[in-house]
Design a protein around this motif. Structure first.
Motif, PDB file in Angstrom:
ATOM      1  N   ASP A   1     -51.026  42.552  25.665  1.00 28.92           N
ATOM      2  CA  ASP A   1     -49.430  42.026  25.555  1.00 28.92           C
ATOM      3  C   ASP A   1     -49.253  40.801  26.122  1.00 28.92           C
ATOM      4  O   ASP A   1     -49.788  39.602  25.390  1.00 28.92           O
ATOM      5  N   PHE A   2     -50.167  40.524  27.281  1.00 32.28           N
ATOM      6  CA  PHE A   2     -49.438  39.616  28.256  1.00 32.28           C
ATOM      7  C   PHE A   2     -50.396  38.903  29.287  1.00 32.28           C
ATOM      8  O   PHE A   2     -50.285  38.081  30.132  1.00 32.28           O
ATOM      9  N   VAL A   3     -51.548  39.521  29.079  1.00 31.98           N
ATOM     10  CA  VAL A   3     -53.082  39.966  29.456  1.00 31.98           C
ATOM     11  C   VAL A   3     -53.353  38.410  29.630  1.00 31.98           C
ATOM     12  O   VAL A   3     -53.885  38.084  30.946  1.00 31.98           O
ATOM     13  N   ARG A   4     -53.367  37.353  28.659  1.00 31.70           N
ATOM     14  CA  ARG A   4     -53.867  36.033  28.730  1.00 31.70           C
ATOM     15  C   ARG A   4     -53.241  35.477  30.130  1.00 31.70           C
ATOM     16  O   ARG A   4     -53.719  34.646  30.033  1.00 31.70           O
ATOM     17  N   PHE A   5     -51.846  35.951  30.688  1.00 31.49           N
ATOM     18  CA  PHE A   5     -51.061  35.149  31.342  1.00 31.49           C
ATOM     19  C   PHE A   5     -51.736  35.954  32.761  1.00 31.49           C
ATOM     20  O   PHE A   5     -51.693  37.239  33.491  1.00 31.49           O
ATOM     21  N   SER A   6     -51.144  34.519  33.689  1.00 26.38           N
ATOM     22  CA  SER A   6     -50.976  35.321  35.719  1.00 26.38           C
ATOM     23  C   SER A   6     -49.617  36.194  35.868  1.00 26.38           C
ATOM     24  O   SER A   6     -48.705  36.076  34.846  1.00 26.38           O
ATOM     25  N   SER A   7     -49.995  36.918  36.435  1.00 28.02           N
ATOM     26  CA  SER A   7     -48.300  37.333  36.521  1.00 28.02           C
ATOM     27  C   SER A   7     -48.346  37.975  38.171  1.00 28.02           C
ATOM     28  O   SER A   7     -49.049  37.538  39.138  1.00 28.02           O
ATOM     29  N   LEU A   8     -47.082  37.152  38.609  1.00 28.26           N
ATOM     30  CA  LEU A   8     -46.674  37.284  40.047  1.00 28.26           C
ATOM     31  C   LEU A   8     -46.018  38.741  39.833  1.00 28.26           C
ATOM     32  O   LEU A   8     -45.391  39.960  39.085  1.00 28.26           O
TER      33      LEU A   8
ATOM     34  N   LYS B   1     -72.741  49.860 -13.548  1.00 27.38           N
ATOM     35  CA  LYS B   1     -74.074  49.965 -13.356  1.00 27.38           C
ATOM     36  C   LYS B   1     -74.566  48.674 -12.271  1.00 27.38           C
ATOM     37  O   LYS B   1     -75.422  48.597 -11.314  1.00 27.38           O
ATOM     38  N   TYR B   2     -73.845  47.461 -12.490  1.00 26.97           N
ATOM     39  CA  TYR B   2     -73.882  46.465 -11.550  1.00 26.97           C
ATOM     40  C   TYR B   2     -72.590  47.310 -10.544  1.00 26.97           C
ATOM     41  O   TYR B   2     -71.399  46.330 -10.945  1.00 26.97           O
ATOM     42  N   LEU B   3     -72.458  47.354  -8.903  1.00 31.55           N
ATOM     43  CA  LEU B   3     -70.960  47.177  -8.775  1.00 31.55           C
ATOM     44  C   LEU B   3     -70.893  46.045  -7.458  1.00 31.55           C
ATOM     45  O   LEU B   3     -71.613  45.595  -7.043  1.00 31.55           O
ATOM     46  N   LEU B   4     -69.428  44.842  -7.623  1.00 34.01           N
ATOM     47  CA  LEU B   4     -69.516  44.516  -6.372  1.00 34.01           C
ATOM     48  C   LEU B   4     -67.802  43.944  -5.747  1.00 34.01           C
ATOM     49  O   LEU B   4     -67.335  44.778  -6.516  1.00 34.01           O
ATOM     50  N   THR B   5     -68.224  44.235  -4.306  1.00 33.01           N
ATOM     51  CA  THR B   5     -67.000  44.340  -4.124  1.00 33.01           C
ATOM     52  C   THR B   5     -66.713  43.219  -2.827  1.00 33.01           C
ATOM     53  O   THR B   5     -67.624  43.395  -1.519  1.00 33.01           O
ATOM     54  N   GLY B   6     -65.462  42.402  -2.715  1.00 35.78           N
ATOM     55  CA  GLY B   6     -65.839  40.974  -1.347  1.00 35.78           C
ATOM     56  C   GLY B   6     -64.337  41.075  -0.930  1.00 35.78           C
ATOM     57  O   GLY B   6     -63.274  41.620  -1.550  1.00 35.78           O
ATOM     58  N   THR B   7     -64.086  41.309   0.509  1.00 34.83           N
ATOM     59  CA  THR B   7     -62.989  40.853   1.046  1.00 34.83           C
ATOM     60  C   THR B   7     -62.846  40.079   2.007  1.00 34.83           C
ATOM     61  O   THR B   7     -63.878  39.447   2.274  1.00 34.83           O
ATOM     62  N   PHE B   8     -61.742  39.266   2.225  1.00 35.43           N
ATOM     63  CA  PHE B   8     -61.398  38.915   3.772  1.00 35.43           C
ATOM     64  C   PHE B   8     -60.392  39.086   3.819  1.00 35.43           C
ATOM     65  O   PHE B   8     -59.628  39.122   3.327  1.00 35.43           O
ATOM     66  N   ARG B   9     -59.947  39.212   4.999  1.00 39.73           N
ATOM     67  CA  ARG B   9     -59.127  39.075   6.196  1.00 39.73           C
ATOM     68  C   ARG B   9     -58.881  37.629   7.037  1.00 39.73           C
ATOM     69  O   ARG B   9     -59.848  37.750   8.107  1.00 39.73           O
ATOM     70  N   ALA B  10     -57.377  37.561   7.361  1.00 43.49           N
ATOM     71  CA  ALA B  10     -57.124  37.019   8.097  1.00 43.49           C
ATOM     72  C   ALA B  10     -56.742  37.806   8.775  1.00 43.49           C
ATOM     73  O   ALA B  10     -55.260  37.891   8.453  1.00 43.49           O
ATOM     74  N   ASP B  11     -56.451  37.784  10.215  1.00 43.40           N
ATOM     75  CA  ASP B  11     -55.311  38.150  11.490  1.00 43.40           C
ATOM     76  C   ASP B  11     -55.418  37.053  12.524  1.00 43.40           C
ATOM     77  O   ASP B  11     -55.860  36.276  13.271  1.00 43.40           O
ATOM     78  N   GLY B  12     -53.883  37.182  12.507  1.00 42.62           N
ATOM     79  CA  GLY B  12     -53.552  36.149  14.238  1.00 42.62           C
ATOM     80  C   GLY B  12     -52.893  37.554  14.970  1.00 42.62           C
ATOM     81  O   GLY B  12     -52.197  38.373  14.462  1.00 42.62           O
ATOM     82  N   SER B  13     -53.231  37.368  16.203  1.00 41.62           N
ATOM     83  CA  SER B  13     -52.257  37.858  17.454  1.00 41.62           C
ATOM     84  C   SER B  13     -51.375  37.319  18.802  1.00 41.62           C
ATOM     85  O   SER B  13     -52.175  36.348  18.845  1.00 41.62           O
ATOM     86  N   SER B  14     -50.265  37.404  18.839  1.00 43.97           N
ATOM     87  CA  SER B  14     -49.926  36.923  19.790  1.00 43.97           C
ATOM     88  C   SER B  14     -50.591  37.221  21.208  1.00 43.97           C
ATOM     89  O   SER B  14     -50.188  36.072  22.037  1.00 43.97           O
TER      90      SER B  14
END
Length: 179
Positions: free
Chosen positions: A80-87, A16-29
């Motif tokens: 993949d390398f957008v956070r860096f300046s490039s030459l 009658k009463y339903l509960l779902t909980g999730t927790f996700r942790a993501d790490g990206s270089s």
């Protein structure tokens, strides 16, 4: 590199009463160390109204369920390398070195170490109905979806020496009714 951890828990009380909980942790270089990890929780609640005694008096209702959910998701879809300046040596420019024209290396992209996860937060309220011995099904959903810190390759003034730079910018809201 992408690393993810996911935890999920379900609770069902008398169907009658339903509960779902999730927790996700993501790490990206793709992001700098201070912005590498992001955390995305969600919760879903449901009440099967058709199991209540007051609904037993309505034989035309085969099943009825009221739902509520809230959740967050992330997006890291950039290069993949957008956070860096490039030459680059794409546009050969020369400068004098010992009275000899020497090709130069130029910056062609301005990096952004402050980039972080784009995050979408969504809330949904819904009703599922099955009527006339499950011959007619009806689903109604009202939702709101807010996406903030969008990852955008934004235009910048040419006086900066560049045409674009990746930024976290803006907010987009989608909301609606689905029947």
């Amino acid at each position: 590199t992408l690393v993810s951890f996911l935890a999920r828990g379900n609770y069902n009380y008398r169907s009658k009463y339903l509960l779902t909980g999730t927790f996700r942790a993501d790490g990206s270089s793709k992001f700098a160390p201070q912005n590498r990890w992001a955390y995305f929780p969600s919760v879903g609640l449901a009440w099967r109204i058709s199991r209540e005694k007051f609904m037993q008096a309505l034989p035309m209702v085969s099943d009825a369920k009221f739902r509520f959910s809230y959740g967050e998701t992330g997006n890291n879809r950039i290069g993949d390398f957008v956070r860096f300046s490039s030459l680059s040596t794409d546009y050969p420019r020369y400068y004098p070195f010992n009275n000899t024209p020497t090709p130069s290396v130029n910056t062609n992209r301005f990096g952004n170490e402050n980039l972080k996860w784009e995050t979408t937060k969504q809330t949904d309220i819904g009703l599922d109905l099955e009527l006339f011995k499950k011959r007619l099904n009806l689903t109604i959903d009202v939702y709101r979806k807010n996406t903030h810190d969008l990852l955008l390759n934004a235009n910048v003034p040419y006086s900066s020496g560049y045409s674009t730079i990746y930024k976290n910018i803006g907010l987009v809201r989608n909301e609606g009714l689905e029947i």
